[in-house]
Scaffold this active site. Structure first.
Site, PDB file in Angstrom:
ATOM      1  N   LYS A   1       0.851  -1.342  -0.066  1.00  9.35           N
ATOM      2  CA  LYS A   1       0.017  -0.034   0.023  1.00  9.35           C
ATOM      3  C   LYS A   1       1.078   1.158   0.024  1.00  9.35           C
ATOM      4  CE  LYS A   1      -3.374   2.377   2.648  1.00  9.35           C
ATOM      5  NZ  LYS A   1      -3.303   2.951   3.927  1.00  9.35           N
TER       6      LYS A   1
ATOM      7  N   GLY B   1      -7.851   9.300   9.249  1.00 10.42           N
ATOM      8  CA  GLY B   1      -8.057   9.559  10.503  1.00 10.42           C
ATOM      9  C   GLY B   1      -9.117  10.637  10.944  1.00 10.42           C
TER      10      GLY B   1
ATOM     11  N   ALA C   1      -9.261   5.670   3.975  1.00 11.93           N
ATOM     12  CA  ALA C   1      -9.070   7.161   4.784  1.00 11.93           C
ATOM     13  C   ALA C   1     -10.319   7.937   4.795  1.00 11.93           C
ATOM     14  CB  ALA C   1      -7.685   7.828   4.148  1.00 11.93           C
ATOM     15  N   GLY C   2     -10.338   8.337   5.843  1.00 14.82           N
ATOM     16  CA  GLY C   2     -11.528   9.226   6.170  1.00 14.82           C
ATOM     17  C   GLY C   2     -12.975   8.741   6.605  1.00 14.82           C
TER      18      GLY C   2
ATOM     19  N   ASN D   1      -9.689   2.063   9.818  1.00 15.24           N
ATOM     20  CA  ASN D   1      -8.953   1.869  10.721  1.00 15.24           C
ATOM     21  C   ASN D   1      -9.368   2.624  11.914  1.00 15.24           C
ATOM     22  OD1 ASN D   1      -6.831   1.325  12.630  1.00 15.24           O
ATOM     23  ND2 ASN D   1      -5.323   1.655  11.073  1.00 15.24           N
ATOM     24  N   THR D   2      -9.119   3.685  11.808  1.00 17.57           N
ATOM     25  CA  THR D   2      -9.431   4.689  13.124  1.00 17.57           C
ATOM     26  C   THR D   2     -10.875   4.556  13.590  1.00 17.57           C
ATOM     27  OG1 THR D   2      -7.770   6.243  12.453  1.00 17.57           O
ATOM     28  CG2 THR D   2      -9.047   6.704  14.001  1.00 17.57           C
TER      29      THR D   2
END
Lengths: 256, 65
Positions: free
Chosen positions: A95, A156, A183-184, A205-206
């Protein structure tokens, strides 16, 4: 879904960072049903064992790993990190992240294309973390990438899909390229929205790791991704500006 | 010979990257190495001769997004 000739049944990928504990990470991965998890590389002193323990945990889960080049700010750094990741994790998948701005963690798309070209030529199977820019996407494909990972919003931030129109255009411009929203993502409805728009998969993830109950949130994301995909397959209606009665008007009593 | 390993100064007597890793206790670890910013595969560590002031990076698996 196929990514670089690997057949996958789950369209949710999970990051492994920022969980409260290794045990919760393990349970969250299981609850998510993810077949791909992202991992990274960091310095380890000879007295530390954290990295070794983490790697054992991931291997025991039997999931496929997608190593990242997080924290790299130049093509050269990213290429070197990719080589190190390939050796440790034993996969040609990478990645590719080349960060261009410290505040937004926006990709440096010039460095990204340069690194992608070098790595693809060297046999890597590159998953570039990019923006929704069509021209950059074209150049990444030209460099040899066969999957793209456009951002939803800054890493994040949990803001969801910041530029829906741009992402929709990207999707329609490259109908046959696997596109993974990376992301986001903040809540499962963001993931469902991405899937309804026709994206092939979502990486979170976050949103999971930092939730009050990461395991429950992982399960919620799994359902949202599946629901969004199923909705896409069910051919949703087009939005309209004016109302259309859903209850038939034929046979309505005249009571005025 | 003074070298930097992950940013920390080390005074080592052995000449190669492989020997330094052994000396520092990295044997049998899942690690990857770089020397002065260039990737050094595991198979090349025993032939990678170090010089004064070299920068060695030793990376291990880590959680990531």
């Amino acid at each position: 879904m196929q990514l670089y000739d690997v057949e996958l049944s789950s369209r949710l990928m999970l990051g492994t960072a920022r969980y409260p504990s290794p045990a919760i990470l393990t349970e969250a991965i299981k609850a998510s049903g993810a077949e791909i998890v992202t991992v990274s590389l960091r310095r380890e002193s000879s007295g530390e064992r954290a990295g070794q323990g983490f790697w054992s945990l991931i291997r025991e889960l039997g999931v496929r790993v997608l190593p990242n080049t997080a924290g790299c700010h130049s093509a050269k750094e990213a290429v070197t990190t990719a080589h190190m990741a390939r050796e440790i994790f034993g996969t040609a998948w990478i990645k590719l992240e080349v960060i261009g701005d410290e505040h937004t963690l926006q990709p440096d798309v010039f460095g990204l294309v340069e690194a992608a070209r070098i790595l693809c030529a060297d046999g890597f199977q590159v998953f570039p973390y990019t923006t929704e820019d069509l021209v950059v996407a074209e150049k990444l494909l030209g460099a040899g990438c066969r999957v793209l990972m456009p951002w939803g919003a800054p890493i994040g931030s949990g803001r969801g899909l910041n530029n829906v129109l741009g992402l929709r255009t990207l999707r329609s411009h490259f109908p046959d390229v696997p596109l993974v929203i990376d992301a986001g993502i903040g809540v499962p409805s963001h993931a469902a929205q991405a899937m309804e728009m026709g994206f092939d998969a979502v990486l979170a993830n976050t949103a999971v790791a930092q939730a009050g109950d990461p395991v429950k949130m992982a399960a919620a994301f799994a359902k949202a991704v599946a629901a969004g995909r199923e909705a896409l397959m069910a051919d949703p209606i087009e939005p309209r500006d004016l109302a259309v009665p859903s209850t038939p008007t034929i046979g309505k009593a005249f009571l005025a | 010979m003074k070298i930097l390993v992950n940013g920390d100064l080390h005074d080592v007597v052995v000449p190669t990257l492989a020997a330094v890793l052994d000396e520092l206790g990295y044997r049998d670890r899942a690690i990857a190495t770089a020397l002065n910013g260039e990737f050094i595969p595991a198979s090349a560590r025993s032939s990678a001769v170090l010089s004064e002031g070299d920068r060695v990076e030793v990376l291990a698996p880590m959680q990531g997004g």
